[in-house]
Design an enzyme around this catalytic site. Structure first.
Site, PDB file in Angstrom:
ATOM      1  N   GLY A  31      51.142 -24.845  19.946  1.00  0.00           N
ATOM      2  CA  GLY A  31      50.379 -24.555  21.151  1.00  0.00           C
ATOM      3  C   GLY A  31      50.443 -23.082  21.478  1.00  0.00           C
ATOM      4  O   GLY A  31      50.958 -22.270  20.701  1.00  0.00           O
ATOM      5  N   SER A  32      49.956 -22.710  22.637  1.00  0.00           N
ATOM      6  CA  SER A  32      49.877 -21.308  23.008  1.00  0.00           C
ATOM      7  C   SER A  32      51.247 -20.788  23.433  1.00  0.00           C
ATOM      8  O   SER A  32      52.199 -21.550  23.639  1.00  0.00           O
ATOM      9  CB  SER A  32      48.856 -21.117  24.132  1.00  0.00           C
ATOM     10  OG  SER A  32      48.576 -19.745  24.316  1.00  0.00           O
ATOM     11  N   SER A 542      35.006   4.170  -6.887  1.00  0.00           N
ATOM     12  CA  SER A 542      35.941   3.037  -7.055  1.00  0.00           C
ATOM     13  C   SER A 542      37.276   3.329  -6.372  1.00  0.00           C
ATOM     14  O   SER A 542      38.280   3.556  -7.036  1.00  0.00           O
ATOM     15  CB  SER A 542      36.147   2.703  -8.533  1.00  0.00           C
ATOM     16  OG  SER A 542      36.387   3.844  -9.316  1.00  0.00           O
TER      17      SER A 542
END
Length: 643
Positions: A31-32, A542
């Site tokens: 959960g938070s 590159s």
């Protein structure tokens, strides 16, 4: 006295046997941030009498230091073991704890709520049977609540406790609880897996509805948290599922014994069973099931064993032993779900290390098909993947691996991706299915070999890869070298960055992801040209080592020559033939290498050219001499030639 001793020993033995035979539930709290996950686990440990007296004394002392209110104990300190966690009052790492009740044993993983540590939550969820999703009754459902729900469901967790915590801070208001439950059930309808939801109103700090129903919530008629955890149905190891054993070790203690060791992921196996070794596909019969305690007549999921075969077939670490009549699939291309766990964004086309069980291969991740919005669960456009983003994409491996779709087998359908440069784990992946093109596309046999084509031209194939900043002189040197080789009668071709973007790569921009794809395409074209026997000159900025390494890996050993045109940015910018640096400084061009996009210089280039004090012709002559002394300009006497 003897009788009493025997009775005590008998009681202890009976207790240990009963404890050993209890079922085990693995679950996580998620959960938070600051919703009370650590406090809930601490309360469970406290109420189940799993805290020793000295631990309790230390806990009470530590609680005084942090100024805990209420009954004087900060239960979160039981699981927040890191100093940084105690100082900040947050969970960072995954904390695993064991406890037991008279009816069941438990292993609980306390996972962090901060978005930054979502990868740790996914780690804990990957082996869990159930999840306790904490929600602060004052705040309701938050983004991290939804993200953790989606990850838990995606990872195959089927039982979820919707723990609406801190109900004491809202006066145990039933309407608050009911509104949160209704909102969550609406959201959960779109979760990827079928989840059984049990809402429970809680106050972990006060112990409300933790071990028994509380009079504080007379309107709640469901089980307490412990009652639910003790009775929730655990999916038993399904011996009816097909047999799978990923090989972790080839056990060869002497010349008379050769066995294959690993933990059985699913199913069961007995001596005499017909099995198949993947990816080779060779079949044989099991002769023995060997363990430290002696041979077994049967082994089932969860057991670690060594199997011996009736026949000598090639099986190595990372292979999979499966039932012959229900084998796993084998493929080198998949659709997958990825949870991106790195602060460095996914770059489509870049190659990563894929680790599935004990098997390690190289994987190229393609551009995502779509992302997933954790708030709405809707599909969203995605060209890459950022930290904590979930995307659906495809990937290609450099060799086939055995697998099952993740929905069918969590053990054989999951993998991680590792960055080849930093060795950091960057993603957690779940295999959805193999791509049909993996089995429908085959190499077409060609009678004239690359060696014959090179011999016809009187040269050795090579890819000369010029890398350096814009304006360093790469294309000028490559052009001068091609003229020198042409005059010498050699067959060449130049692939120039600007020229290729007029055709093959005209759809690509200049973001990091586009640069990676730019080099991937050109590297494969260069390989095809080398197969034609040509000396191919590739002139591209590159900027990333990983993509230059990709190009090198496509070529036979010794035929890739990296040339670093090492020009300081001050000199390159002073030339500015195309006016690009001026535009980049003015903010008119974004993602310009050397200004607001990085350049990673080669560490071990075969040739380094400094253009600060020499002409392009001088540089070309140095490279020509290198080719001549290394046998690239003489008649090619390769390992095989002709038709």
């Amino acid at each position: 006295m003897r009788l009493n001793d025997d009775l005590i020993a008998s009681d202890i033995g009976a207790y240990l046997e009963a404890h050993e035979n209890k079922s085990l539930l693995r679950f996580i709290t998620c959960g938070s941030v600051d919703d009370g996950k650590s406090t809930l686990i601490g309360r469970l440990l406290y109420d189940s009498k799993m805290i020793f007296e000295d631990q309790l004394a230390a806990l009470e002392n530590d609680s005084k230091k942090v100024g805990t209110q209420g009954e004087g104990i900060d239960f979160a300190l039981l699981v927040d073991g890191l100093a940084a966690e105690r100082e900040q009052g947050i969970t960072i790492d995954v904390a695993y704890r064991f406890f037991a009740t008279p009816n069941r044993k438990f292993i609980v993983a306390d996972t962090p709520g901060h978005e930054q540590y979502t990868r740790n939550m996914a780690t804990g969820a990957s082996t869990a049977d159930a999840a306790i999703l904490m929600i602060d009754a004052r705040k309701g459902i938050l983004t991290q609540t939804r993200r953790h729900s989606f990850i838990a469901s995606l990872l195959g967790i089927k039982h979820l406790v919707l723990a609406v915590n801190k109900m004491d801070l809202v006066g145990y208001n039933q309407d608050v609880f009911d509104d949160i439950v209704a909102d969550y059930r609406t959201f959960a309808e779109g979760l990827p897996g079928k989840v059984n939801i049990q809402p429970i109103p809680l106050s972990a700090l006060a112990g409300t509805n933790m071990t028994e129903r509380s009079p504080e919530t007379p309107w709640y008629e469901g089980p307490s948290l412990i009652e639910y955890l003790e009775t929730v149905e655990i999916e038993a190891e399904d011996t009816a599922r097909p047999f799978r054993l990923p090989v972790q070790w080839v056990n060869r203690p002497n010349l008379d014994f050769r066995g294959f060791a690993g933990q059985i992921s699913s199913g069961a196996v007995r001596p005499g069973d017909r099995v198949r070794s993947l990816p080779s596909g060779r079949e044989t019969t099991i002769t023995r099931i060997v363990t430290a305690g002696g041979d077994l007549d049967e082994a089932v999921a969860g057991q670690s064993v060594t199997l011996t075969f009736a026949d000598e077939i090639d099986t190595s670490r990372g292979d999979m032993i499966v039932s012959a009549d229900q084998p796993a699939e084998v493929s080198d291309q998949f659709q997958v779900h990825l949870l991106w766990m790195s602060e460095q964004a996914l770059l489509p086309g870049r190659r990563y290390i894929l680790k599935a069980g004990a098997k390690t291969v190289t994987a190229t991740v393609n551009a995502p098909k779509h992302g997933i919005d954790v708030n709405t669960l809707a599909e969203t456009p995605a060209r890459a993947a950022e930290l904590n983003q979930i995307v659906v994409t495809t990937l290609s491996l450099d060799q086939p691996i055995p697998f099952d779709p993740y929905k069918d087998n969590r053990e054989t359908g999951g993998f991680i991706l590792i960055d080849r440069q930093s060795n950091d784990t960057v993603a957690l992946g779940l295999i959805d299915f193999a791509l049909r093109r993996a089995s429908n596309i085959h190499w077409q046999a060609i009678d004239i070999s690359r060696d014959a084509l090179a011999e016809q031209k009187g040269q050795r194939p090579a890819v000369l890869w010029f890398t350096g900043l814009s304006g360093s002189g790469k294309s000028t040197i490559a052009n001068a070298l091609q003229k020198r080789l042409f005059a010498y009668g050699r067959h060449t071709f130049i692939l120039d960055g600007d020229n290729v973007r007029h055709g093959l790569n005209r759809d690509l921009g200049f973001t990091d992801a586009d640069r990676v794809e730019n080099i991937r395409r050109v590297a494969n074209v260069a390989r095809l040209m080398s197969d034609a026997g040509l000396i191919t000159l590739v002139s591209f900025i590159s900027p990333f080592r990983a993509e230059r390494q990709l190009a090198r890996s496509l070529m036979p050993e010794g035929e890739f020559i990296e040339i670093h045109v090492d020009t300081p940015i001050e000199i390159a910018e002073s030339r500015d033939v195309k006016g690009l640096y001026k535009k980049a400084r003015a903010g008119e061009i974004r993602n310009f290498t050397g200004i607001d996009s990085p350049y990673e210089p080669p560490r071990n280039a075969e040739i380094r050219i400094s253009t600060a004090d020499r002409t392009a012709e001088d540089a070309a002559e140095e490279i020509f001499t290198y080719l001549e002394t290394h046998g690239f300009l003489s008649v090619w006497d390769g390992p095989g030639s002709g038709i």
